[in-house]
Design a protein around this motif. Structure first.
Motif, PDB file in Angstrom:
ATOM      1  N   HIS A 168       0.871  -1.189   0.000  1.00  0.00           N
ATOM      2  CA  HIS A 168       0.000   0.000   0.000  1.00  0.00           C
ATOM      3  C   HIS A 168       0.895   1.221   0.000  1.00  0.00           C
ATOM      4  CE1 HIS A 168      -3.948  -1.920   0.793  1.00  0.00           C
ATOM      5  NE2 HIS A 168      -3.202  -2.835   1.366  1.00  0.00           N
ATOM      6  N   ASP A 172      -1.992   5.445   2.622  1.00  0.00           N
ATOM      7  CA  ASP A 172      -2.865   4.397   3.143  1.00  0.00           C
ATOM      8  C   ASP A 172      -2.306   3.820   4.439  1.00  0.00           C
ATOM      9  OD1 ASP A 172      -4.648   4.692   1.118  1.00  0.00           O
ATOM     10  OD2 ASP A 172      -3.907   3.025  -0.100  1.00  0.00           O
ATOM     11  N   GLU A 173      -0.968   3.661   4.483  1.00  0.00           N
ATOM     12  CA  GLU A 173      -0.344   3.124   5.683  1.00  0.00           C
ATOM     13  C   GLU A 173      -0.550   4.066   6.859  1.00  0.00           C
ATOM     14  OE1 GLU A 173       1.454   0.165   7.672  1.00  0.00           O
ATOM     15  OE2 GLU A 173       1.252   0.122   5.496  1.00  0.00           O
ATOM     16  N   HIS A 176      -4.085   3.843   8.008  1.00  0.00           N
ATOM     17  CA  HIS A 176      -4.288   2.587   8.722  1.00  0.00           C
ATOM     18  C   HIS A 176      -3.765   2.679  10.150  1.00  0.00           C
ATOM     19  CE1 HIS A 176      -4.562  -1.649   9.565  1.00  0.00           C
ATOM     20  NE2 HIS A 176      -3.247  -1.791   9.641  1.00  0.00           N
ATOM     21  N   ASP A 254     -11.467   1.139  10.400  1.00  0.00           N
ATOM     22  CA  ASP A 254     -10.221   0.732   9.755  1.00  0.00           C
ATOM     23  C   ASP A 254     -10.533  -0.081   8.503  1.00  0.00           C
ATOM     24  OD1 ASP A 254      -7.689  -0.010   9.070  1.00  0.00           O
ATOM     25  OD2 ASP A 254      -7.129  -0.808  11.029  1.00  0.00           O
ATOM     26  N   LYS A 255     -10.689   0.592   7.366  1.00  0.00           N
ATOM     27  CA  LYS A 255     -10.993  -0.098   6.112  1.00  0.00           C
ATOM     28  C   LYS A 255      -9.858  -1.019   5.691  1.00  0.00           C
ATOM     29  CE  LYS A 255     -14.034   3.573   4.401  1.00  0.00           C
ATOM     30  NZ  LYS A 255     -14.268   4.572   3.320  1.00  0.00           N
ATOM     31  N   ARG A 256      -8.642  -0.623   6.021  1.00  0.00           N
ATOM     32  CA  ARG A 256      -7.483  -1.454   5.676  1.00  0.00           C
ATOM     33  C   ARG A 256      -7.555  -2.807   6.380  1.00  0.00           C
ATOM     34  NH1 ARG A 256      -1.928  -0.426   5.299  1.00  0.00           N
ATOM     35  NH2 ARG A 256      -0.863  -2.424   4.990  1.00  0.00           N
ATOM     36  N   GLU A 259      -9.973  -5.019   4.643  1.00  0.00           N
ATOM     37  CA  GLU A 259      -9.381  -5.545   3.415  1.00  0.00           C
ATOM     38  C   GLU A 259      -8.437  -6.708   3.723  1.00  0.00           C
ATOM     39  OE1 GLU A 259      -7.442  -2.321   1.513  1.00  0.00           O
ATOM     40  OE2 GLU A 259      -9.291  -1.210   1.075  1.00  0.00           O
ATOM     41  N   ASN A 260      -7.649  -6.581   4.785  1.00  0.00           N
ATOM     42  CA  ASN A 260      -6.712  -7.637   5.141  1.00  0.00           C
ATOM     43  C   ASN A 260      -7.426  -8.902   5.600  1.00  0.00           C
ATOM     44  OD1 ASN A 260      -4.488  -6.114   4.481  1.00  0.00           O
ATOM     45  ND2 ASN A 260      -4.091  -5.418   6.574  1.00  0.00           N
TER      46      ASN A 260
END
Length: 327
Positions: A168, A172-173, A176, A254-256, A259-260
């Motif tokens: 990413h 984005d990081e 997150h 936390d959308k990230r 995703e994970n």
């Protein structure tokens, strides 16, 4: 046939999702209440005995912050005592967010009152008794600084990582990391902290305004300091209201992370049909995952084991939908 399984990773099946520093923050908040209450009584009694209206007024002002601290302290105590009460389906971990949202509203009202009083003094200046006002402002600042020190231990939250990594970009990081910190932040102690830091900021502005007004005759500096203080408090109030309101409405912080979680399951060749992740307490996230798999030997326990790498997930519900291979 569908298989549904529920598991609480970090808290067992008792659904206790209190923050790691819950009891410590509870003690800190009660200590600040004692400090503010002692100051309040001393100012009101002293002002009444010595005929100082300014001292009485500051004592009454201190009572509003003691009241705000009381909201936070009672929320801690109630959440702890009822943490195992089964009437609370997902525990009492979000009670601190409710208290924080309430305190944000109180802060907004204080900002409006300070702003109104400051603007009215622009048009109708009142005599300032510098000999009384400046020492009171300094005394109030010292009390607020002591309160800030007592509350400054854990209001920022802690960072937790997990074991799945994807490429990413830096932005984005950063988002997150911010989301993970927000997920673990105790908004109840944060609201108490904002109250005392806001009062300390207002005291500093008041001291500066009073000193300039006395030195140069700039009487307008006192209400100007009030307006600036009101804007600062309003900004902090909005930030606290936005963050706690999102949690109360079960927003995905936390959308990230979502995703994970999806990638971890799909990397095993399965499909995620539905996924919901939300915060149930400081440092505790809950997830509902619906999975479609062609591997008949994979039951809900398999996915619970896969998702244990996400340390933030304290409660996970998995629904497994077997599908025929090649269907």
């Amino acid at each position: 046939m569908n298989q549904l399984s529920d598991s609480a990773f970090g808290a067992g099946h008792d659904h206790i999702f209190l923050g790691a520093a819950h009891e410590e923050n509870e003690r800190r908040t009660w200590m600040v209440i004692v400090l503010c209450s002692a100051m309040m009584v001393a100012e009101i009694v002293g002002g009444s005995l010595f005929g100082s209206l300014a001292l009485v007024a500051d004592g009454l002002h201190m009572s509003t912050h003691a009241g705000a601290m009381l909201i936070a302290a009672l929320a801690y105590t109630y959440a702890r005592r009822h943490a195992a009460d089964r009437r609370f389906v997902f525990g009492t971990g979000k009670l601190g967010d409710l208290a924080g949202f309430t305190s944000a509203i109180v802060l907004a009202m204080i900002a409006v009152l300070i702003g109104y009083e400051a603007v009215s003094r622009f048009f109708s200046p009142v005599p300032i008794h510098f000999g009384q006002a400046i020492p009171i402002a300094v005394l109030g600042l010292l009390v607020n600084l002591a309160s800030v020190w007592l509350l400054s231990g854990n209001h920022h939250g802690h960072h937790h990582g997990h074991g799945h990594d994807h490429a990413h970009d830096h932005e984005d990081e950063h988002d997150h990391d911010d989301a993970q910190m927000a997920a673990s932040r105790d908004h109840n102690i944060r609201s108490a902290y904002v109250h005392v830091i806001a009062d300390a900021a207002v005291s500093v502005l008041a001291i500066i305004g009073l000193l300039l007004a006395r030195a140069f005759g700039w009487i307008w500096m006192d209400p100007l300091a009030g307006v600036i203080g009101a804007l600062v408090i309003a900004n902090w109030s909005w930030g606290l209201m936005r963050d706690t309101g999102g949690i109360l409405l079960d927003m995905n912080l936390d959308k990230r992370m979502a995703e994970n979680v999806r990638h971890v399951i799909e990397d095993h060749g399965d499909a995620v049909l539905d996924l919901h992740i939300w915060r149930v307490g400081p440092g505790h996230m809950s997830a509902i995952v619906s999975v479609a798999t062609g591997q008949l030997q994979r039951n809900a326990g398999f996915y619970h084991a896969v998702l244990r790498q996400f340390k933030e997930l304290s409660h996970v519900t998995v629904e497994v939908n077997p599908t025929r291979v090649g269907a």
